[in-house]
Design an enzyme around this catalytic site. Structure first.
Site, PDB file in Angstrom:
ATOM      1  N   SER A 127       0.717  -1.594  -0.317  1.00  0.00           N
ATOM      2  CA  SER A 127      -0.405  -0.119   0.033  1.00  0.00           C
ATOM      3  C   SER A 127       1.008   1.636  -0.160  1.00  0.00           C
ATOM      4  O   SER A 127       2.140   1.391   0.458  1.00  0.00           O
ATOM      5  CB  SER A 127      -0.766  -0.268   0.997  1.00  0.00           C
ATOM      6  OG  SER A 127      -1.470  -1.054   1.545  1.00  0.00           O
TER       7      SER A 127
HETATM    8  C1  LIG Z   1      -2.988  -4.678   0.091  1.00  0.00           C
HETATM    9  S1  LIG Z   1      -2.722  -6.404   0.367  1.00  0.00           S
HETATM   10  C2  LIG Z   1      -1.688  -5.946   1.944  1.00  0.00           C
HETATM   11  C3  LIG Z   1      -0.704  -4.914   2.271  1.00  0.00           C
HETATM   12  C4  LIG Z   1       0.611  -5.657   2.804  1.00  0.00           C
HETATM   13  N1  LIG Z   1      -0.188  -5.178   4.062  1.00  0.00           N
HETATM   14  C5  LIG Z   1       1.863  -4.881   2.961  1.00  0.00           C
HETATM   15  O1  LIG Z   1       2.245  -4.693   3.683  1.00  0.00           O
HETATM   16  O2  LIG Z   1       2.261  -5.558   1.780  1.00  0.00           O
HETATM   17  C6  LIG Z   1      -3.896  -7.122   0.644  1.00  0.00           C
HETATM   18  C7  LIG Z   1      -3.785  -8.591   0.730  1.00  0.00           C
HETATM   19  O3  LIG Z   1      -4.379  -9.420   1.291  1.00  0.00           O
HETATM   20  C8  LIG Z   1      -4.962 -10.578   1.142  1.00  0.00           C
HETATM   21  N2  LIG Z   1      -6.167 -10.882   1.556  1.00  0.00           N
HETATM   22  C9  LIG Z   1      -7.258 -11.097   0.695  1.00  0.00           C
HETATM   23  N3  LIG Z   1      -7.753 -11.694   1.658  1.00  0.00           N
HETATM   24  C10 LIG Z   1      -7.524 -12.310   1.950  1.00  0.00           C
HETATM   25  C11 LIG Z   1      -8.270 -13.040   3.520  1.00  0.00           C
HETATM   26  N4  LIG Z   1      -9.772 -13.441   3.133  1.00  0.00           N
HETATM   27  N5  LIG Z   1      -7.227 -13.658   3.860  1.00  0.00           N
HETATM   28  C12 LIG Z   1      -6.003 -13.237   3.914  1.00  0.00           C
HETATM   29  N6  LIG Z   1      -5.640 -12.660   3.072  1.00  0.00           N
HETATM   30  C13 LIG Z   1      -6.204 -11.760   2.325  1.00  0.00           C
HETATM   31  C14 LIG Z   1      -4.090 -10.443  -0.420  1.00  0.00           C
HETATM   32  O4  LIG Z   1      -4.078 -11.297  -0.576  1.00  0.00           O
HETATM   33  C15 LIG Z   1      -2.984  -9.201  -0.748  1.00  0.00           C
HETATM   34  O5  LIG Z   1      -2.127  -9.769  -0.475  1.00  0.00           O
END
Ligand SMILES: C[S@@+](CC[C@H](N)C(=O)[O-])C[C@H]1O[C@@H](n2cnc3c(N)ncnc32)[C@H](O)[C@@H]1O
Length: 370
Positions: A94
């Site tokens: 992000s």
């Molecule tokens: C915006 S990214 C997160 C950024 C991260 N915190 C970083 O520092 O890079 C969102 C993440 O949430 C994951 N995601 C989507 N649905 C999810 C779920 N139900 N449970 C856990 N993770 C999930 C996606 O695969 C993705 O990697």
């Protein structure tokens, strides 16, 4: 490390506090971002997310990682087209100012236990680890490949004691509960109750709320003794949603119903789609309506569409009102949106922070509380 100049600029602009600028400087983002990232190529039909390989252009790759931009790190759930392109971002690092803003709202203190949903690259987990101690951080990621990359990056940067879980973050991680803080870096329309249940009374939960019409922004909840949590909206944020809650892709070919109602309006499209306070209120009062803006020179068209009934509406911006409106399908989307807009005006034009979000075992309520 992020460039000192960028962090300095963000601090000067009030976008990031000194505490988090120092953390972002210490935890090197480039050690977490994978070697292949994806850039939107404007005007490219179909798969408009194009890979940029670090080896092909190391300078550009580094410049992007050092910028105040979100970096797309996975497309199509890790299954790009044979030429490496994709149509949907499914994991990202992000935007640094948004990361810092959410961490400032979370306000974790050394020694506190923190749950993160959406590990992604692992960078945010490392920032948390830097602050509270790596063994106090648990992070949950649904995609095993993404989680494995983050695990390796955390190990390589000295944050190996972070607990990484592969699973559905909507369930939290009860084995590590209770947590003093919970943060989601995935957007949700409704905050899953396990996040509240697994947070200790007095603890704080920071979540980006999404909505098809307009994502209201980050909500900062406090967990109460009675098992509920409540709080207000803070800064704007736009996040991908939990994998299982993703809306199907909107396909133009589904919206071919001919216009059945034609009218005009004096309402400028900016009033219903460009004003955060109004758009938040409209989004909370209508269901399942999306919009997009089609630019033509200085003018353009606002398109509204509802996948549930394949209804659509359009408003054509001309040099001056009245503007032509067309509506098609069983739902009269322009009428729905303007009805909600009028309600917002008659309610005294409430701002985003006038909404109170409450989450309990029975679900979530978002109500005006001035
Ligand atoms: C915006 S990214 C997160 C950024 C991260 N915190 C970083 O520092 O890079 C969102 C993440 O949430 C994951 N995601 C989507 N649905 C999810 C779920 N139900 N449970 C856990 N993770 C999930 C996606 O695969 C993705 O990697």
């Amino acid at each position: 490390m992020l460039s000192r100049r960028l962090l300095h600029d963000l601090s000067d602009q009030g976008e990031i506090t000194d505490r988090w600028a120092a953390a972002l400087h210490t935890v090197p983002r480039h050690r977490f971002v994978p070697d292949v990232i994806y850039l939107h190529e404007r005007g490219r039909p179909g798969n408009d997310l194009v890979p940029l390989r670090r080896a092909d252009d190391p300078g550009r790759w580094l410049e992007l990682v050092y910028s105040n931009e979100a970096i797309n790190t996975q497309v199509n759930d890790g299954h790009p087209a044979p030429d490496g392109t994709g149509f949907e971002v499914t994991s990202s690092s992000s935007q640094p100012s948004v990361v810092a803003g959410m961490l400032a709202e979370l306000d974790p203190q050394p020694g506190q236990r923190v749950l993160e949903i959406g590990t992604g690259t692992g960078w945010n987990a490392a920032l948390l680890a830097h602050t509270v101690g790596a063994d106090n951080v648990t992070t949950v990621e649904i995609d095993p490949t993404v989680a494995a990359h983050a695990r390796a990056a955390l190990d390589a940067t000295g944050y190996g004691a972070v607990t990484t879980i592969v699973g559905d973050g909507a369930l939290g991680w009860p084995d590590g509960a209770p947590y003093d803080r919970a943060i989601s870096t995935v957007g949700v329309t409704t905050v899953p109750y396990p996040w509240v249940d697994q947070t200790t009374p007095g603890g704080r939960i920071v979540v980006p709320l999404t909505n098809s019409y307009h994502s209201p922004g980050v909500v900062v909840l406090t967990r109460h003794d009675d098992g509920t949590a409540s709080g207000r909206l803070a800064g704007p944020a736009s996040f991908m949603t939990l994998r299982a809650a993703r809306e199907p892709r909107v396909n133009g070919a589904d919206f071919t119903a001919p216009a059945i109602a034609k009218s005009t309006t004096d309402l400028h499209p900016h009033r219903v789609a460009g004003n955060r306070d109004a758009a938040t209120a409209i989004g909370l009062r209508v269901t399942g309506i999306w919009w997009s803006w089609q630019t033509t020179g200085d003018l353009g068209k606002l398109w509204l569409y509802a996948p549930d009934t394949r209804s659509w509406a359009s408003l054509e911006l001309r040099t001056h009102p009245p503007y032509p409106v067309e509506q098609a399908g069983p739902r009269q989307l322009w009428d729905d949106v303007t009805g909600a807009y009028r309600w917002w005006l008659e309610s005294g034009e409430p701002t985003v922070t006038d909404w109170l979000v409450t989450v309990g075992p029975d679900g979530q309520r978002i109500e005006l509380q001035l």
